[in-house]
Scaffold this active site. Structure first.
Site, mmCIF file in Angstrom:
data_model
loop_
_atom_site.group_PDB
_atom_site.id
_atom_site.type_symbol
_atom_site.label_atom_id
_atom_site.label_comp_id
_atom_site.label_asym_id
_atom_site.label_seq_id
_atom_site.Cartn_x
_atom_site.Cartn_y
_atom_site.Cartn_z
ATOM 1 C CB THR A 283 66.151 -4.838 95.703
ATOM 2 O OG1 THR A 283 64.885 -4.711 96.189
ATOM 3 C CG2 THR A 283 66.177 -6.482 95.104
ATOM 4 C CG ASP B 201 57.109 -4.721 98.366
ATOM 5 O OD1 ASP B 201 57.017 -3.441 97.858
ATOM 6 O OD2 ASP B 201 58.465 -5.536 98.415
ATOM 7 C CB SER C 134 58.415 -10.082 96.094
ATOM 8 O OG SER C 134 59.664 -9.369 95.659
ATOM 9 N NE ARG D 50 58.420 -10.141 99.589
ATOM 10 C CZ ARG D 50 58.783 -8.828 99.276
ATOM 11 N NH1 ARG D 50 60.073 -8.771 99.394
ATOM 12 N NH2 ARG D 50 57.834 -8.094 98.752
ATOM 13 N N GLY E 182 65.511 -2.803 91.599
ATOM 14 C CA GLY E 182 64.737 -1.879 91.331
ATOM 15 C C GLY E 182 63.337 -1.920 91.460
ATOM 16 N N GLY E 183 62.561 -2.373 92.121
ATOM 17 C CA GLY E 183 61.092 -2.737 92.287
ATOM 18 C C GLY E 183 60.550 -3.274 91.180
HETATM 19 N N1 GLY Z 1 61.121 -4.876 97.960
HETATM 20 C C1 GLY Z 1 61.068 -5.116 96.621
HETATM 21 C C2 GLY Z 1 60.422 -6.134 95.969
HETATM 22 O O1 GLY Z 1 60.435 -7.095 96.653
HETATM 23 O O2 GLY Z 1 59.897 -5.961 95.057
#
Ligand code: GLY
Length: 572
Positions: free
Chosen positions: A385, A427, A456, A117, A477-478
């Protein structure tokens, strides 16, 4: 026999998928149109006896299969797929981003978690998005200040080095070919380009790749070239991390970001390290479910599964109102607990305590008594994503989710390198109480600190039964990743659906705030009415995220990508 299935209800059953076929597919898709195709009309599943690749791009899946057929293992194929999807779904992921990889190694019968990440730059600070005493969230989404240190190449290389069998250029070759030789634009990316034309026009690099010379968006079936990015991948050679994190590349990225108001430095790249972590684990109804630890939301997913164990779903149908009501309440409480999640290198995240029977019972108690969240942390349009899943002939499994965050990340492309930079800084909690792009309200635990990773929602999981791989799933999708992976996993583990049915089944999403349950329009009207009568405020949406799945049962592999976003599933 290779069976590759491409969204739009078109099945191809041959070892060779000719470009003529793809052209026909593209033309048919252009005529069909994404919105006109409902999940139930899709044929998005594949079967195999030996190996399987599922991703959100048909070309990406073909890249993974190509590597498997050359003798690569699941790790080689997963990295090849991720690099290729970074080209063909460039609005979702790529080497300007970062991700998580969950790896099951059959030979050692062991599960590994790789976290690559992005991290906040050294010059980042908790108030960096404040202007005149007020937070300006837009600064965390678009432009140089939104960019966190990319982790993708470090992560891909770490995985290859430890468990892969091929060198970087071999696994990058399919991506390089797509980028340099061109690929037919699929409906998903075409839709994102059309949606973001104005932002793309503002960046010369993006405009050159995704728009026609007259500024109009490329359409489904047009050939897209990402030649600068192809050259960048090629120049990384077989030892890509030193090249990406030291020398000319980080200097060029830092200088470009600086010119766009950002704070990324060459030192940020030197400091970046991917992390090997112990996966989180929890039993669910006799299955062993493995998930990524924080800063992923794997722990939140395991909590939710735990609260729905021991007959709490009592054989209820997957779209029955009582079943969905239980899910809603458990999701709500899971999202309340998610506010304690953050980068564990900076904050004590009680992920393990959250998985104890006492805490799970307490969460279930809160859920069943419809407690109003004390401090509620709202769903947004997001197609950023990307998730990919691979099982190889030796039984190795990789579940990989990677992202540049929101669609087209920070909406800037590094000139000559062709890299689209992430907006992962969004985020973080831009400020306590301020919502990010996904309407997730910022908590203190997830504040901005130099070198820290933002929380995340990405949640790839691998499930074992009797010690052997039984299923793997993950999505994009978040925050709808968490609820989507939960529902697809339950559809297989509790409702005994196959991979295709599990993925297609209509979904709901509840994230504690706003006080609203998101429901897909494919959910039967009678079910929606019953939920409304129970007092839930429903917001009906076309689709909630995208979740793929592979199941492994009685020597048979079944894979399905999500028709909500498109992709490819191929098994042999
Ligand atoms: N950027 C989307 C996530 O990591 O939740």
């Amino acid at each position: 026999m290779l069976k590759l299935i491409i969204r739009g209800g078109i099945k191809l059953r041959s070892g060779l998928i000719s470009s003529a076929c793809l052209l026909i597919v593209a033309i048919v898709l252009a005529q069909t149109g994404f919105a006109a195709v409902t999940p139930s009309q899709q044929l998005q599943a594949a079967e195999g006896r030996s190996a399987m690749v599922v991703s959100e791009s048909a070309d990406g899946t073909r890249a993974g299969v190509e590597i498997l057929k050359q003798g690569g293992n699941a790790v080689d194929a997963a990295v090849a797929t991720a690099l290729a999807v970074g080209i063909t779904n460039a609005s979702s992921c790529g080497i300007g981003g970062g991700g998580f990889m969950l790896i099951y190694l059959a030979k050692l019968h062991h599960m590994y978690a790789l976290d690559y990440r992005e991290t906040a730059p050294l010059k980042a600070n908790p108030t960096m998005y404040f202007e005149n005493g007020k937070p300006d969230e837009k600064l965390a989404r678009d432009g140089g200040l939104a960019v966190a240190v990319p982790g993708e190449i470090a992560g891909d290389f770490a995985a290859l080095k430890r468990f892969g069998t091929m060198n970087f250029q071999t696994v990058a070759a399919p991506a390089e070919k797509l980028a340099d030789g061109g690929f037919a634009l699929a409906p998903h990316l075409a839709g994102e380009i059309a949606h973001e034309v104005d932002l793309l026009k503002a960046d010369p690099g993006m405009a050159a790749v995704f728009l026609n010379p007259d500024g109009s968006p490329h359409k489904v079936g047009d050939t897209i070239y990402e030649k600068d990015l192809a050259a960048t991948l090629k120049n990384l050679g077989d030892d890509p991390a030193p090249k990406f994190y030291r020398g000319k590349i980080p200097a060029a990225i830092a200088s470009f970001v600086g010119a766009h108001g950002g704070i990324l430095s060459a030192q940020d790249f030197i400091n970046f390290r991917p992390r090997w972590l112990d996966p989180l684990h929890r039993a669910y109804e006799g299955y062993d479910v493995f998930a990524m630890p924080p800063p992923s939301s794997g722990g939140v997913l395991l909590e939710m599964l735990g609260a729905l164990e021991n007959g709490h779903l009592g054989g209820l149908g997957a779209d029955s109102p009582p079943y969905l009501a239980r899910l809603i309440e458990v999701m709500r409480q899971g999202f309340v607990d998610r506010q304690s999640f953050a980068d564990p290198n900076f904050v004590n995240v009680p992920a393990i305590e959250f998985l104890t029977p006492e805490h799970i019972n307490e969460l279930r108690d809160r859920a069943l008594h419809h407690a109003v969240p004390a401090n509620p942390p709202a769903a947004a349009h997001d197609h950023g994503t990307s998730n990919m899943l691979v099982v190889d002939k030796d039984g190795n499994v990789v579940a990989l989710t990677t992202t540049i965050n929101t669609v087209f990340g920070a909406k800037i492309m590094v000139p000559k390198l062709g890299i689209i930079l992430n907006d992962e800084m969004d985020d973080f909690s831009v400020a306590p109480g301020v919502a990010n792009a996904y309407h997730l309200v910022g908590a203190v635990a997830n504040d901005i600190r130099p070198g820290k990773q933002p929380l995340s929602s990405m949640t790839p999981i691998i499930v074992l039964k009797g010690g052997l791989p039984f299923m793997t799933t993950g999505g994009s999708g978040g925050p709808t990743i968490i609820s989507g992976v939960l529902q697809v996993a339950l559809n297989v583990l509790a409702s005994h659906m196959d991979a295709e049915a599990a993925v297609v089944e209509p979904r709901i999403h509840e994230q504690a705030a706003p006080d609203m349950v998101f429901v897909e329009e494919a959910m039967p009207q009678a079910t929606r009415d019953a939920l409304s009568k129970m007092g839930y405020r429903l917001k009906v949406v076309p689709a909630l995220g995208a979740v793929g799945a592979i199941t492994i049962q009685a020597g048979k592999l079944s894979g399905a990508f999500d028709p909500r976003k498109g992709g490819g599933a191929a098994g042999y």
